[in-house]
Design an enzyme around this catalytic site. Structure first.
Site, PDB file in Angstrom:
ATOM      1  N   GLU A 190       0.795  -1.238   0.000  1.00  0.00           N
ATOM      2  CA  GLU A 190       0.000   0.000   0.000  1.00  0.00           C
ATOM      3  C   GLU A 190       0.830   1.293   0.000  1.00  0.00           C
ATOM      4  O   GLU A 190       0.732   2.118  -0.905  1.00  0.00           O
ATOM      5  CB  GLU A 190      -0.928  -0.018   1.228  1.00  0.00           C
ATOM      6  CG  GLU A 190      -1.653   1.281   1.522  1.00  0.00           C
ATOM      7  CD  GLU A 190      -2.697   1.606   0.483  1.00  0.00           C
ATOM      8  OE1 GLU A 190      -3.481   0.728   0.132  1.00  0.00           O
ATOM      9  OE2 GLU A 190      -2.740   2.764   0.029  1.00  0.00           O
ATOM     10  N   ASP A 219      -4.025  -0.152  -2.385  1.00  0.00           N
ATOM     11  CA  ASP A 219      -4.545  -1.522  -2.402  1.00  0.00           C
ATOM     12  C   ASP A 219      -6.010  -1.546  -2.828  1.00  0.00           C
ATOM     13  O   ASP A 219      -6.356  -2.039  -3.901  1.00  0.00           O
ATOM     14  CB  ASP A 219      -4.439  -2.131  -0.996  1.00  0.00           C
ATOM     15  CG  ASP A 219      -3.046  -2.663  -0.730  1.00  0.00           C
ATOM     16  OD1 ASP A 219      -2.289  -2.875  -1.684  1.00  0.00           O
ATOM     17  OD2 ASP A 219      -2.715  -2.871   0.453  1.00  0.00           O
ATOM     18  N   GLY A 298     -10.210  21.455  -5.139  1.00  0.00           N
ATOM     19  CA  GLY A 298     -10.965  22.014  -6.265  1.00  0.00           C
ATOM     20  C   GLY A 298     -10.955  23.534  -6.246  1.00  0.00           C
ATOM     21  O   GLY A 298     -10.104  24.155  -5.611  1.00  0.00           O
ATOM     22  N   GLY A 299     -11.912  24.108  -6.933  1.00  0.00           N
ATOM     23  CA  GLY A 299     -11.939  25.560  -7.084  1.00  0.00           C
ATOM     24  C   GLY A 299     -12.642  26.301  -5.952  1.00  0.00           C
ATOM     25  O   GLY A 299     -12.725  27.532  -5.970  1.00  0.00           O
TER      26      GLY A 299
HETATM   27  N1  COA Z   1       0.080 -23.126  -3.499  1.00  0.00           N
HETATM   28  C1  COA Z   1       1.417 -23.101  -3.569  1.00  0.00           C
HETATM   29  N2  COA Z   1       2.125 -21.954  -3.626  1.00  0.00           N
HETATM   30  C2  COA Z   1       1.424 -20.799  -3.567  1.00  0.00           C
HETATM   31  C3  COA Z   1       0.022 -20.754  -3.495  1.00  0.00           C
HETATM   32  C4  COA Z   1      -0.650 -22.002  -3.461  1.00  0.00           C
HETATM   33  N3  COA Z   1      -1.970 -22.056  -3.400  1.00  0.00           N
HETATM   34  N4  COA Z   1      -0.357 -19.466  -3.465  1.00  0.00           N
HETATM   35  C5  COA Z   1       0.747 -18.724  -3.517  1.00  0.00           C
HETATM   36  N5  COA Z   1       1.835 -19.522  -3.584  1.00  0.00           N
HETATM   37  C6  COA Z   1       3.231 -19.132  -3.688  1.00  0.00           C
HETATM   38  C7  COA Z   1       3.530 -18.360  -4.945  1.00  0.00           C
HETATM   39  O1  COA Z   1       3.608 -19.236  -6.034  1.00  0.00           O
HETATM   40  C8  COA Z   1       4.843 -17.706  -4.576  1.00  0.00           C
HETATM   41  O2  COA Z   1       5.876 -18.628  -4.773  1.00  0.00           O
HETATM   42  P1  COA Z   1       7.203 -18.317  -5.651  1.00  0.00           P
HETATM   43  O3  COA Z   1       7.756 -17.038  -5.141  1.00  0.00           O
HETATM   44  O4  COA Z   1       8.063 -19.507  -5.362  1.00  0.00           O
HETATM   45  O5  COA Z   1       6.807 -18.222  -7.049  1.00  0.00           O
HETATM   46  C9  COA Z   1       4.722 -17.518  -3.081  1.00  0.00           C
HETATM   47  O6  COA Z   1       3.553 -18.219  -2.684  1.00  0.00           O
HETATM   48  C10 COA Z   1       4.609 -16.115  -2.567  1.00  0.00           C
HETATM   49  O7  COA Z   1       3.846 -15.278  -3.393  1.00  0.00           O
HETATM   50  P2  COA Z   1       4.140 -13.704  -3.373  1.00  0.00           P
HETATM   51  O8  COA Z   1       3.121 -13.028  -4.176  1.00  0.00           O
HETATM   52  O9  COA Z   1       5.566 -13.489  -3.766  1.00  0.00           O
HETATM   53  O10 COA Z   1       3.931 -13.347  -1.829  1.00  0.00           O
HETATM   54  P3  COA Z   1       4.792 -12.426  -0.864  1.00  0.00           P
HETATM   55  O11 COA Z   1       4.153 -12.561   0.457  1.00  0.00           O
HETATM   56  O12 COA Z   1       6.229 -12.718  -0.921  1.00  0.00           O
HETATM   57  O13 COA Z   1       4.574 -10.934  -1.435  1.00  0.00           O
HETATM   58  C11 COA Z   1       3.244  -9.043  -2.097  1.00  0.00           C
HETATM   59  C12 COA Z   1       3.394 -10.257  -1.168  1.00  0.00           C
HETATM   60  C13 COA Z   1       1.908  -8.437  -1.837  1.00  0.00           C
HETATM   61  C14 COA Z   1       4.346  -8.037  -1.809  1.00  0.00           C
HETATM   62  C15 COA Z   1       3.367  -9.514  -3.557  1.00  0.00           C
HETATM   63  O14 COA Z   1       2.452 -10.548  -3.765  1.00  0.00           O
HETATM   64  C16 COA Z   1       3.123  -8.425  -4.576  1.00  0.00           C
HETATM   65  O15 COA Z   1       3.962  -7.570  -4.808  1.00  0.00           O
HETATM   66  N6  COA Z   1       1.949  -8.445  -5.226  1.00  0.00           N
HETATM   67  C17 COA Z   1       1.600  -7.534  -6.281  1.00  0.00           C
HETATM   68  C18 COA Z   1       1.235  -6.184  -5.746  1.00  0.00           C
HETATM   69  C19 COA Z   1       0.162  -6.232  -4.728  1.00  0.00           C
HETATM   70  O16 COA Z   1      -0.932  -6.705  -4.957  1.00  0.00           O
HETATM   71  N7  COA Z   1       0.479  -5.647  -3.579  1.00  0.00           N
HETATM   72  C20 COA Z   1      -0.499  -5.308  -2.599  1.00  0.00           C
HETATM   73  C21 COA Z   1      -0.877  -6.373  -1.754  1.00  0.00           C
HETATM   74  S1  COA Z   1      -2.204  -5.804  -0.785  1.00  0.00           S
END
Ligand code: COA
Length: 479
Positions: A190, A219, A298-299
């Site tokens: 966020e 978000d 705004g204005g």
């Molecule tokens: N079964 C097995 N693996 C799963 C799964 C499932 N059902 N669901 C998720 N995973 C795995 C993913 O494949 C990923 O694995 P990999 O890195 O080996 O490919 C892993 O879980 C983690 O996913 P990721 O999205 O990297 O989570 P994170 O906790 O590290 O990061 C965020 C979280 C939000 C930072 C990231 O997802 C992101 O930048 N998202 C896009 C922007 C976004 O939406 N941000 C706002 C969030 S509110």
């Protein structure tokens, strides 16, 4: 007419039934062209408003979202009537289930308030059998929504090309932090988006540091954008017969919401921003749009003013807008009738350099009233004002409950909780606000009823480990 005997009665009843059946058959045999209006579209439903199904009824969403941005989007679609199937990692689920927990052992409010009206299935997307189940879901759903870190979906083997091969009609919708460019591979939360999207640099007071806002514009804001992208893609699919990718970058979503500040950036080339109070204070502008405190975007100049009780109540304030058409009314109200004709105050341009002094004077009046009294008095006279409502006041506001904007739902492990219902009201599609699902609550139901697996298949799937949490290693092993 002579009274008939029982047998004759039964016979005539059966005959009547037969005729009735025939009539129904005849109706269904009507050629489709006659059932449609001359423009080829369905005739307007004769059902009462709100009883003709929900807007997105029949749409199946494969919800691969987590945390906030994606879940906001799919929750809205679920409120609109879509069947949202949330895929979660076995044993863990969406990480927010356990974040900011307030009730021991129960899903957090973070999770429950973002995942209402959905079904939950657990699938290990990296397990061979799990992949098979996922592919079956891909084949029959209309939309896949995800907000993993960049590349995560591809690493699961679910590239757009592969998805499209399995189901050419599928809409694949993603939230990412940034669009294509130097930051496209970054993970984003966020506040990163608020900062990168131009909101933080323009929020706060000039003398202070940049500020993030409480509203989750990165978000939830991006989730709302994504929902619009999805329904637009579904609408286009009616013509083209094919799905497409929908991408919303959080930076873009925030910028879209902060567009008035990009407007001001361009205006700066042509001179100072006269509606910013720093203009009246004689503070020169720099090269970029400054933080403007509580100045109106705004204005019509506005500011947050103290009300009665401000010394003890941090929310005893009101936003007051000195809208030009009601300037005379404001002058009378605050006991400054002479300002109506004084050339220093009578016109909007004359007032701009004096905004701080004008609002200080209005505040002397608002401080004699509660924020609700100011609201009552000003609204009667058409003066736009807004009380600073605390979350406590919002949670208790009966009108928000009445409209379904704040909804109380019951949850099996945490009990009753409040959630935000659908802020978008459709007159023919009442919102469907239900509690969030427990982790994997609908796994069996989805495997059997949606995907058509037999009872024996389900037993086999469970034994494979594709939908169950991996066994915890024994203590000796872990050590
Ligand atoms: N079964 C097995 N693996 C799963 C799964 C499932 N059902 N669901 C998720 N995973 C795995 C993913 O494949 C990923 O694995 P990999 O890195 O080996 O490919 C892993 O879980 C983690 O996913 P990721 O999205 O990297 O989570 P994170 O906790 O590290 O990061 C965020 C979280 C939000 C930072 C990231 O997802 C992101 O930048 N998202 C896009 C922007 C976004 O939406 N941000 C706002 C969030 S509110």
């Amino acid at each position: 007419m002579a009274p008939r005997n029982k047998a004759a009665k039964a016979k005539s009843k059966a005959a009547a039934k037969k005729t009735a059946k025939k009539v129904i058959k005849l109706k269904t045999k009507k050629p489709p062209a006659k059932a449609a209006a001359s423009n080829g579209l369905p005739r307007p439903s004769s059902k009462p408003w709100g009883q003709a199904g929900r807007a997105l009824e029949g749409v199946k969403i494969l919800d691969f979202t987590h945390v906030q941005s994606g879940p906001t989007c799919t929750q809205l679609l679920a409120y609109m009537g879509a069947d949202v199937i949330k895929v979660e990692r076995p044993g863990i689920g969406d990480i927010t289930r356990g974040q900011l927990r307030d009730v021991k052992g129960a899903d957090s409010l973070y999770f429950t308030m973002l995942n209402g009206s959905k079904r939950s299935i657990t699938i290990d997307s990296k397990h061979a059998k799990g992949k098979e189940i996922l592919e079956r879901l891909v084949k029959l759903c209309d939309v896949l929504v995800e907000n993993f870190a960049p590349g995560a979906l591809d690493r699961m083997g679910l590239t757009f090309e592969h998805i499209h091969k399995l189901n050419p009609r599928m809409v694949v919708a993603s939230v990412k932090g940034f669009g294509p460019g130097p930051y496209e591979d970054c993970k984003v939360y966020e506040n990163v988006a608020q900062c990168a999207g131009g909101s933080a640099s323009t929020t706060g007071f000039r003398e202070g540091p940049p500020l993030v806002t409480g509203a989750q514009i990165g978000d939830s804001g991006t989730g709302v954008h994504l929902a619009l992208g999805i329904v637009s893609a579904l609408y286009q699919r009616i013509r083209t017969g094919r799905g497409q990718k929908v991408l919303c970058a959080m930076q873009d979503g925030v910028l879209n919401l902060a567009r008035v500040k990009l407007r001001d950036q361009q205006r700066l080339k042509h001179g100072p921003l006269t509606e910013y109070s720093q203009y009246g204070e004689g503070v020169p502008f720099g090269v970029a749009v400054p933080r403007a405190g509580n100045d109106s975007g705004g204005g019509q100049p506005g500011w947050i003013l103290k009300c009665k009780g401000w010394e003890n109540d941090p929310d005893a304030y009101i936003y007051f807008i000195t809208q030009a058409p009601v300037w005379g009314t404001i002058c009378d109200l605050i006991g400054k009738p002479e300002w109506k004709t004084d050339p220093d105050y009578a016109t909007p341009p004359a007032r701009l350099p004096r905004l701080r002094q004008i609002f200080d004077t209005i505040e002397q009046w608002t401080m004699t009233k509660t924020k609700f009294e100011v609201m009552e008095i000003c609204n009667k006279q058409d003066i736009p004002v807004g009380p600073i409502l605390s979350m406590k006041e919002i949670a208790e506001e009966p009108s928000l409950r009445a409209t379904g904007t704040v909804v109380e739902v019951d949850h099996p492990t945490r009990g009753k909780y409040l959630t935000v219902g659908n802020p978008i009201k459709l007159s023919d599609s009442p919102a469907d606000v239900r509690r969030s699902p427990l982790l994997g609550e609908h796994t069996d139901e989805i495997l059997a009823k949606v995907l058509g697996y037999s009872a024996a298949d389900v037993v086999e799937i469970k034994a494979s480990g594709a939908i169950t949490a991996p066994e915890k290693p024994a203590k000796a092993e872990a050590a």
